[in-house]
Design a protein around this motif. Structure first.
Motif, PDB file in Angstrom:
ATOM      1  N   VAL A   1       0.869  -1.235   0.035  1.00 62.30           N
ATOM      2  CA  VAL A   1       0.021  -0.127  -0.125  1.00 62.30           C
ATOM      3  C   VAL A   1       0.820   1.254  -0.041  1.00 62.30           C
ATOM      4  O   VAL A   1       1.791   1.315   0.543  1.00 62.30           O
ATOM      5  CB  VAL A   1      -0.909  -0.014   1.353  1.00 62.30           C
ATOM      6  CG1 VAL A   1      -1.882   1.274   1.194  1.00 62.30           C
ATOM      7  CG2 VAL A   1      -1.831  -1.251   1.333  1.00 62.30           C
ATOM      8  N   LEU A   2       0.511   2.088  -0.800  1.00 66.00           N
ATOM      9  CA  LEU A   2       1.314   3.436  -0.797  1.00 66.00           C
ATOM     10  C   LEU A   2       0.490   4.463  -0.072  1.00 66.00           C
ATOM     11  O   LEU A   2      -0.881   4.761  -0.500  1.00 66.00           O
ATOM     12  CB  LEU A   2       1.515   3.885  -2.257  1.00 66.00           C
ATOM     13  CG  LEU A   2       2.275   2.981  -3.244  1.00 66.00           C
ATOM     14  CD1 LEU A   2       2.333   3.759  -5.002  1.00 66.00           C
ATOM     15  CD2 LEU A   2       3.817   3.395  -2.878  1.00 66.00           C
ATOM     16  N   ASN A   3       1.081   4.825   0.959  1.00 62.41           N
ATOM     17  CA  ASN A   3       0.621   6.057   1.607  1.00 62.41           C
ATOM     18  C   ASN A   3       0.872   7.580   1.010  1.00 62.41           C
ATOM     19  O   ASN A   3       1.538   7.607   0.100  1.00 62.41           O
ATOM     20  CB  ASN A   3       0.916   5.836   3.195  1.00 62.41           C
ATOM     21  CG  ASN A   3       2.299   6.137   3.578  1.00 62.41           C
ATOM     22  OD1 ASN A   3       2.920   6.803   2.776  1.00 62.41           O
ATOM     23  ND2 ASN A   3       2.677   5.477   4.625  1.00 62.41           N
ATOM     24  N   ALA A   4       0.358   8.336   1.804  1.00 59.05           N
ATOM     25  CA  ALA A   4       0.593   9.726   1.244  1.00 59.05           C
ATOM     26  C   ALA A   4       2.141  10.044   1.125  1.00 59.05           C
ATOM     27  O   ALA A   4       2.525  10.551   0.098  1.00 59.05           O
ATOM     28  CB  ALA A   4       0.002  10.712   2.250  1.00 59.05           C
ATOM     29  N   SER A   5       2.802   9.866   2.119  1.00 56.28           N
ATOM     30  CA  SER A   5       4.367  10.169   2.016  1.00 56.28           C
ATOM     31  C   SER A   5       5.151   9.213   0.877  1.00 56.28           C
ATOM     32  O   SER A   5       5.975   9.769   0.397  1.00 56.28           O
ATOM     33  CB  SER A   5       5.239   9.943   3.450  1.00 56.28           C
ATOM     34  OG  SER A   5       5.037   8.584   3.744  1.00 56.28           O
ATOM     35  N   GLU A   6       4.735   8.112   0.612  1.00 50.90           N
ATOM     36  CA  GLU A   6       5.330   7.162  -0.151  1.00 50.90           C
ATOM     37  C   GLU A   6       4.946   7.554  -1.688  1.00 50.90           C
ATOM     38  O   GLU A   6       5.578   7.211  -2.652  1.00 50.90           O
ATOM     39  CB  GLU A   6       4.871   5.827   0.133  1.00 50.90           C
ATOM     40  CG  GLU A   6       5.508   5.457   1.237  1.00 50.90           C
ATOM     41  CD  GLU A   6       4.822   4.096   1.827  1.00 50.90           C
ATOM     42  OE1 GLU A   6       5.481   3.311   2.746  1.00 50.90           O
ATOM     43  OE2 GLU A   6       3.822   3.578   1.203  1.00 50.90           O
ATOM     44  N   SER A   7       3.577   8.078  -2.042  1.00 48.00           N
ATOM     45  CA  SER A   7       3.065   8.399  -3.113  1.00 48.00           C
ATOM     46  C   SER A   7       3.963   9.343  -3.932  1.00 48.00           C
ATOM     47  O   SER A   7       3.794   9.513  -5.043  1.00 48.00           O
ATOM     48  CB  SER A   7       1.659   8.772  -3.014  1.00 48.00           C
ATOM     49  OG  SER A   7       0.923   7.869  -2.523  1.00 48.00           O
ATOM     50  N   GLY A   8       4.347  10.263  -3.279  1.00 48.63           N
ATOM     51  CA  GLY A   8       5.393  11.294  -3.771  1.00 48.63           C
ATOM     52  C   GLY A   8       6.471  10.796  -4.563  1.00 48.63           C
ATOM     53  O   GLY A   8       7.090  11.458  -5.525  1.00 48.63           O
ATOM     54  N   ALA A   9       7.080   9.578  -4.390  1.00 46.41           N
ATOM     55  CA  ALA A   9       8.172   9.122  -4.844  1.00 46.41           C
ATOM     56  C   ALA A   9       8.151   7.769  -4.737  1.00 46.41           C
ATOM     57  O   ALA A   9       8.998   6.912  -4.088  1.00 46.41           O
ATOM     58  CB  ALA A   9       9.368   9.710  -4.171  1.00 46.41           C
ATOM     59  N   ALA A  10       7.340   7.015  -5.475  1.00 45.00           N
ATOM     60  CA  ALA A  10       6.992   5.701  -5.461  1.00 45.00           C
ATOM     61  C   ALA A  10       8.077   4.991  -6.174  1.00 45.00           C
ATOM     62  O   ALA A  10       8.518   5.307  -7.289  1.00 45.00           O
ATOM     63  CB  ALA A  10       5.611   5.418  -6.011  1.00 45.00           C
TER      64      ALA A  10
END
Length: 324
Positions: free
Chosen positions: A29-38
């Motif tokens: 699962v990509l959360n908000a902080s991870e979505s910026g630089a997946a």
């Protein structure tokens, strides 16, 4: 590393062999902080002369494309890149790697991952902790109050004070509801005590809301300084008075600015916010009641209203008639 739904394409003629994987923090699962630089990685079989052309990530409506100029491919065929996926909506994302061999044959490989980038939290005093007459003013006499609200099911909820100290924590239940009793908080009915309630969901997303409480746990008895209208000897509590109201001068330093005054004529059995002095002796009690629901002890008061003058007795000094 995330669970991969990638596949390796079988070689047909000179078809490129490629796979792709979205890497995250092990929960797929990509959360908000991870979505910026997946992070996206994979392999391109070096045994087939081919080029990784692009990687596309889509939510079904919007597509983010990473072109080959932004993908690093090592000599052994492993590759990696990052993509900003904040523009994609939450839900299942499909990641597709596109490769082309030297003879123009193309191949793709896909992976999926869940994007969950938001969470919410609400907060309020519980009904039992909101001791004032209003359920929305946040005045209370409970200095270990309970805070309740809604968050995501299973979210961890932490309550901190203005200095960042944790004063309470717990977990939302299966419906998202939580109720947490705090540690003892200071009295501060003027400026208020601000708490920050932070909920963190299973994906690692956090949301916060502030709650300011006005806490008062004690009210001192009222101090009566004097009569407002005192026409007789000052301090003897005997006066001529023709107005309305109690005619009392109250020491403001001992009175809560949110409080109102109540009067009792029956020794504290019943209380009223209105009092009209009567001719003659007035004996009663006064107390203060604040917005948090605190009630001070009664202060005994007495004064006399005298608006009449007794008619004088007149006798003749020399009464020469038959009647004396």
């Amino acid at each position: 590393v995330a669970t991969s739904a990638s596949m390796t394409l079988a070689a047909v003629a000179d078809a490129p062999i490629v796979n792709v994987d979205v890497t995250d923090t092990a929960d797929n699962v990509l959360n908000a902080s991870e979505s910026g630089a997946a992070a996206i990685s994979g392999t391109l079989d070096p045994g087939v002369a081919s080029t990784l052309e692009r990687i596309e990530i889509t939510d079904g409506t919007t597509t983010v494309t990473v072109d080959k100029a932004n993908i690093t491919v090592a000599p052994d065929g492993t590759y990696h890149t990052t993509a900003d996926l904040t523009s994609l909506k939450d839900g299942t994302l499909t990641v597709t790697a596109h490769a082309t061999s030297h003879d123009g044959t193309t191949a793709t490989s896909t992976d999926t991952i869940i994007k969950d980038s938001t969470t919410t939290v609400t907060a309020n005093l519980t009904a039992t902790s909101d001791t004032g007459s209003s359920q929305t003013d946040h005045f209370t006499k409970d200095n270990i109050p309970s805070i309740e609200g809604q968050a995501e099911a299973g979210a961890q909820v932490v309550i901190t004070d203005a200095k960042g100290k944790v004063v309470g924590q717990g977990q939302a239940d299966a419906t998202g509801h939580y109720a947490i009793q705090t540690a003892q908080l200071p009295d501060d009915h003027s400026m208020g005590t601000t708490l920050t309630i932070t909920a963190t969901d299973a994906a690692g997303n956090s949301a916060s809301v502030d709650q300011t409480l006005y806490i008062t746990t004690h009210l001192p008895p009222l101090k009566v300084d004097s009569l407002i209208v005192d026409t007789g000897v000052k301090g003897d509590y005997v006066t001529q008075f023709h107005g309305k109201g109690s005619n009392l001068s109250i020491d403001k330093q001992g009175m809560d600015p949110t409080a109102h005054i109540e009067y009792s004529l029956d020794g504290g059995q019943s209380w009223s916010t209105k009092f009209t002095p009567q001719e003659g002796l007035n004996e009663f009690q006064v107390r203060q009641v604040d917005l948090a629901g605190n009630v001070s002890t009664g202060t005994p008061v007495h004064f006399t209203i005298d608006n009449t003058v007794a008619a004088p007795n007149v006798d003749l000094a020399n009464d020469t008639g038959s009647s004396s």
